[in-house]
Design a protein around this motif. Sequence first.
Motif, mmCIF file in Angstrom:
data_model
loop_
_atom_site.group_PDB
_atom_site.id
_atom_site.type_symbol
_atom_site.label_atom_id
_atom_site.label_comp_id
_atom_site.label_asym_id
_atom_site.label_seq_id
_atom_site.Cartn_x
_atom_site.Cartn_y
_atom_site.Cartn_z
ATOM 1 N N ASN A 1 1.030 -1.099 0.086
ATOM 2 C CA ASN A 1 -0.151 -0.021 -0.035
ATOM 3 C C ASN A 1 0.924 1.231 -0.058
ATOM 4 O OD1 ASN A 1 -2.951 0.880 0.119
ATOM 5 N ND2 ASN A 1 -2.154 1.925 1.747
ATOM 6 N N GLY A 2 2.233 1.145 0.487
ATOM 7 C CA GLY A 2 2.868 2.334 0.535
ATOM 8 C C GLY A 2 3.967 2.580 -0.551
ATOM 9 N N VAL A 3 4.449 1.487 -1.338
ATOM 10 C CA VAL A 3 5.541 1.449 -2.283
ATOM 11 C C VAL A 3 4.883 1.429 -3.769
ATOM 12 C CG1 VAL A 3 7.767 0.785 -3.108
ATOM 13 C CG2 VAL A 3 7.107 1.033 -0.573
ATOM 14 N N VAL A 4 4.202 0.229 -4.014
ATOM 15 C CA VAL A 4 3.718 -0.045 -5.277
ATOM 16 C C VAL A 4 2.889 1.195 -5.852
ATOM 17 C CG1 VAL A 4 2.443 -2.066 -6.538
ATOM 18 C CG2 VAL A 4 3.836 -2.502 -4.533
ATOM 19 N N ARG B 1 4.647 3.888 -7.807
ATOM 20 C CA ARG B 1 5.019 3.438 -9.127
ATOM 21 C C ARG B 1 4.116 3.671 -10.040
ATOM 22 N NH1 ARG B 1 5.374 -2.460 -9.605
ATOM 23 N NH2 ARG B 1 3.095 -2.073 -9.901
ATOM 24 N N THR B 2 2.884 3.567 -9.845
ATOM 25 C CA THR B 2 2.089 3.870 -10.745
ATOM 26 C C THR B 2 1.513 5.483 -10.885
ATOM 27 O OG1 THR B 2 0.180 2.705 -9.354
ATOM 28 C CG2 THR B 2 0.745 1.746 -11.145
ATOM 29 N N VAL C 1 5.092 6.142 4.335
ATOM 30 C CA VAL C 1 5.839 6.436 3.173
ATOM 31 C C VAL C 1 5.536 7.577 2.424
ATOM 32 C CG1 VAL C 1 6.741 5.273 1.152
ATOM 33 C CG2 VAL C 1 6.288 3.760 3.112
ATOM 34 N N TYR C 2 4.394 7.816 2.182
ATOM 35 C CA TYR C 2 3.921 8.872 1.451
ATOM 36 C C TYR C 2 4.313 10.198 2.023
ATOM 37 C CZ TYR C 2 0.627 5.623 -0.703
ATOM 38 O OH TYR C 2 0.140 4.359 -1.784
ATOM 39 N N TYR D 1 -5.946 -2.082 -7.923
ATOM 40 C CA TYR D 1 -5.725 -1.910 -9.401
ATOM 41 C C TYR D 1 -4.228 -1.486 -9.438
ATOM 42 C CZ TYR D 1 -5.424 2.941 -7.737
ATOM 43 O OH TYR D 1 -4.809 4.037 -6.880
ATOM 44 N N PHE D 2 -3.483 -1.036 -8.454
ATOM 45 C CA PHE D 2 -1.984 -0.785 -9.023
ATOM 46 C C PHE D 2 -1.318 -1.829 -8.951
ATOM 47 C CE2 PHE D 2 -3.337 0.355 -4.686
ATOM 48 C CZ PHE D 2 -2.462 -0.593 -3.850
ATOM 49 N N LEU D 3 -1.494 -3.323 -8.766
ATOM 50 C CA LEU D 3 -0.635 -4.325 -8.627
ATOM 51 C C LEU D 3 -0.638 -4.961 -10.247
ATOM 52 C CD1 LEU D 3 -1.897 -6.091 -5.379
ATOM 53 C CD2 LEU D 3 0.120 -4.524 -5.633
#
Lengths: 249, 310
Positions: A18-21, A24-25, A109-110, B92-94
């Motif tokens: 929830n904090g890094v992935v 990326r998007t 992280v944010y 959705y972001f995975l």
Amino acid sequence: MSDSRHRLRSLLAITYLNGVVPIRTQPLYLVNILASPLSFLFFIVIASHGVFLPEAVGGGMILMMLSMGTSVQTDMTHYRQDLKFQDVMVASPIEAPIYVAGLALSELVYALPGLFVFLLIWIAEGWANPQSALVLTGVLLLSWAFASALGFTLATYFEDVRETFVFSPLISLALSVLPPVYYPITALPAMWRPLAYLSPTTYAADLIHGAMGLGAPPLLAAGIDWLVLIAFTVALVVLAAYKARWREP
Amino acid sequence: MSAAIEARGLSKRYAKGREAALSEVSLSIPPGAVYGLIGRNGAGKTTFIRICATQLLPSAGDLRVLGFDVRGEERKIRERIACVPQESRPLYFLNVWELVYLYLKMRGLDAVESRRRTTNVLDELGLSEVKGTLVNRLSGGMRRRAMVAMVLASDAEILFLDEPTTGLDPIARREVWGAIRRASREKRTVLLTTHYLDEAEALSARLALLEKGRLLLEGPPSELRGRVRLPYRVTVQGSFLPSELERFGQVSDVEGGHLVFAQEGAARELAMLALSRGAKVSMGPVSLEDIFMEVVGRSIEDDAPAAEAT
């Protein structure tokens, strides 16, 4: 999952998920969380001709921690109601406190770029020393913990993510705008000051302002500030543990 | 062998004054096979599966999952189960790889084991080619297959799949079926809810039929036919009047002819008669849809809700 190594893996996986992935998007997530505190900082510094810069910096950091809580609230509601992700978690070895802690950590992280900006100002203004660093760390951690616990508790009751859009600004107003977080308590009319002490952020701000050398609270008052802040945090964490609905009744 | 799931008088009422979503359901789900729960929308399928998956507390009755009580021993149950809830969607972001890998990590598996299981399951389910694709860019079928892959890759002994193919086109449904069959081959228990009767029949070793929160029928699909009054269906086209057919069984009109539900002897007699008259005739055991119609009195496709809650 009984052993602590499994719990740690679980915690780190949720934090990463929830904090890094998502960054990326959508890297703008990192900027988004800075928007409110920096807007307040800008407005207060301009309006006070720089006089309230220390209060605005301290307040900005507290607001960032509160934003973590409202982000936890929004994420959890979205994950529970729209994606049914919480149901996936419930029907697995992942425990509720690990899930909440993972999401709360991921929100940190944010906050890192924002905290970095505020810390730069903190250092540049000459407020940094070992004692103030300790106070700042302790206060920010406690603020993050109670805001996350509050966010989790509320999120488990919301039926739709739009409800969080109603509550988040109200929480922000009640905990960071109305209490003396961005301004000294002496700026409040005397009759309103007792009301300010109903908010845990008043105590957090008092400690941070003290650490910045803005008329440090006397030792006894500082002790009370810590005590109340810790009590608020423990109460909200206990409330989250007992009242939040992991399994539906 | 003891049951994977054992329900005794299980009931659920969401609020006082509302109709019960589940009413005194008793059934025993054997381990190591796919168990289908069928019923119309609002029949109580999701309520049952959510109680089994420890997401919802029952109002009354007992439920044991792998021998553990859902009230008080839920932690022991959760270590051994995995669930794809109804209408659930992946974050959705995975990408597909992360969806499976991070789920396993969250369940506490180490990195090496999580990687191994993720690679295996994506290979087996034909998802390796899209492992780097964000899940929200996949088709509906692929997305559901990725969700099933996620729980399949886990070490869970029981998998709960709540309407995993709803809204998917026939090809996508077949893709998900493949994933469910894989779990069945591994001798894991799968509790599947669906309102597609062909799906239930194709995948399930046993079936339970729910309507308005009540269990109406339970058993292997082949045995269910023996439980209905008229276990054969005969379709005849031309040269018969409905009044002529009534002595054989229950008659209804279908496009271009008549459908007769009958006992085996009467069905054979009618088929022979139709052949002797040169009429087109087909005969066979009743379908699950026919059984559903006879037991419930309406089609499973009938959208009128069976109860207030699912």
